[in-house]
Design an enzyme around this catalytic site. Structure first.
Site: not given
Ligand SMILES: O=C(O)CCC(=O)C1=CC=C[C@@H](O)[C@@H]1C(=O)O
Ligand SMILES: [Mg+2]
Length: 372
Positions: A136, A162, A164, A189, A214, A239, A263, A291
């Site tokens: 991500s 992934k 953002k 996402d 996402e 999510d 998660k 994650g």
């Molecule tokens: O742990 C990773 O590498 C993914 C982190 C990640 O995408 C996220 C972490 C925390 C909150 C969110 O912003 C985002 C998610 O939505 O998955």
């Molecule tokens: Mg997410």
């Protein structure tokens, strides 16, 4: 097992690079590690994935500490448990606060697996010996930096990218990536940064053959996601909207999504994760493990849950070195030819490195059944 002792530690770990999403940037990861010890001295480890700010959900590191110290530990210290499922049952008096519950429950599952002499993934019913993972990438200011990062991660072997996105940083960003990487497995996402009125704009993402979009809409929505999924070719992945097996069942019945990002912390632990896994498998809805910028303890739990059969898409459980100069587990989580080899040791499969744990610990508190 009888819960004899619990140690809460607040850790502060500096991230190797800032991580930006639609709601903020993480430079330092501060979180809680839960150590649980049973009457035989078997130690289990859990991690609270709550952020410092209530951006992702209603929880924060401080609310988690409060829930653990004032409600969860008092409800379970000195208690005899036959099975980790009893943790969720005994904590039903607490509304929501899933990440706090999950941090304790994960430690109990670690002890339980150790008592069976099994790797946690096997205890959960997982069968995989390796898991493929994606990565991500936070929102980047500079398009050429993003392209360079993607190239490097693909070189490393990550199976899925992934990105953002948020309004104003979406269609053109994805177009730019697709021009350089036309065939890479790619997803976005949005972290709830769009509204129902953005449907026509979101439909412009259909041209890029994305694996999924996402959580485009509100963190607590199922109905409007169903409306836009009916008009989008690209699968929606939920999510933030999915907190339980019941939420998953409703989302599937409504047609709110075609994929779910599971998660463990968001849904309250591994017992609920297993229920969500089974609901989705019955419905033919694939899962992947998201994650939350975890340390090695949370990462270890994510690997274990990803060994379950219906986790069929690459998750966000990247290598320790993606986040930390030094992780708190031995060995660190590594990628070998684009996959993570599933551990075979008992429990979470990794050893917590006490000296590194102490180095990152900024506060701690112990709770003992003998002092009740
Ligand atoms: O742990 C990773 O590498 C993914 C982190 C990640 O995408 C996220 C972490 C925390 C909150 C969110 O912003 C985002 C998610 O939505 O998955
Ligand atoms: Mg997410």
């Amino acid at each position: 097992m009888r819960i004899e002792r619990v140690v809460l530690r607040q850790l502060a770990m500096k991230m190797k690079s800032p991580f930006t999403t639609s709601f903020g940037t993480q430079l330092m990861r501060e979180f809680i590690v839960v150590e649980v010890v049973d009457e035989d001295g078997t130690v289990g480890w859990g991690e609270s994935v709550a952020l410092l700010n209530p951006w992702y959900n209603e929880e924060t590191m401080k609310t988690n500490w409060h829930m653990l110290e004032d409600f969860i530990i008092p409800a379970l210290l000195g208690v005899h448990l036959e099975h980790p499922d009893e943790v969720t049952e005994r904590l039903q008096f607490i509304r929501k606060n899933n990440m706090a519950k999950s941090a304790f429950e994960g430690a109990v599952w670690d002890i339980f697996a150790k008592q069976q002499g099994q790797y946690l993934g096997q205890t959960l019913g997982g069968t995989k010996s390796e898991i493929s993972v994606g990565i991500s990438i936070g929102i980047q200011k500079d398009a050429s930096m993003l392209i360079r990062m993607i190239g490097e991660y693909l070189e490393t072997g990550y199976k899925r990218i992934k990105l953002k996105i948020k309004p104003g940083q979406d269609v053109e960003v994805v177009r730019g990536v697709r021009q350089v990487f036309p065939d890479v497995p790619l997803m976005v996402d949005a972290n709830s940064s769009y509204q129902l009125r953005d449907l026509d704009h979101l439909r412009r993402l259909d041209e890029f053959n994305l694996m999924m979009i996402e959580q485009p809409l509100s963190h607590d929505d199922l109905v409007d996601h169903a409306k836009i999924q009916a008009r989008l070719e690209t699968p929606i992945c939920l999510d933030e909207s999915i907190h339980s097996a019941e939420d998953a069942r409703k989302a599937i019945e409504l047609g709110s999504c075609r994929i779910i990002n599971l998660k463990i912390g968001r849904v309250g632990g591994l017992s609920e994760s297993l229920r969500i896994h089974d609901v989705c498998r019955e419905a033919g809805i694939p899962l992947w493990c998201g994650g939350m910028l975890e340390s090695g303890i949370g990462r270890a739990h994510n690997i274990a849950v990803t060994t379950l059969a219906n986790f069929t898409l690459p998750g966000d459980t990247a290598a320790s070195s993606r986040y930390w100069d030094q992780d708190i587990i031995e060995p660190e989580v590594k990628l070998t030819d684009g996959v993570i080899q599933v551990p075979t040791n008992s429990g979470i499969g990794f050893t917590v490195d006490g000296s590194t744990l102490d180095r990152y610990t900024v506060a701690s508190k112990s709770f003992s059944a003998s002092s009740l």
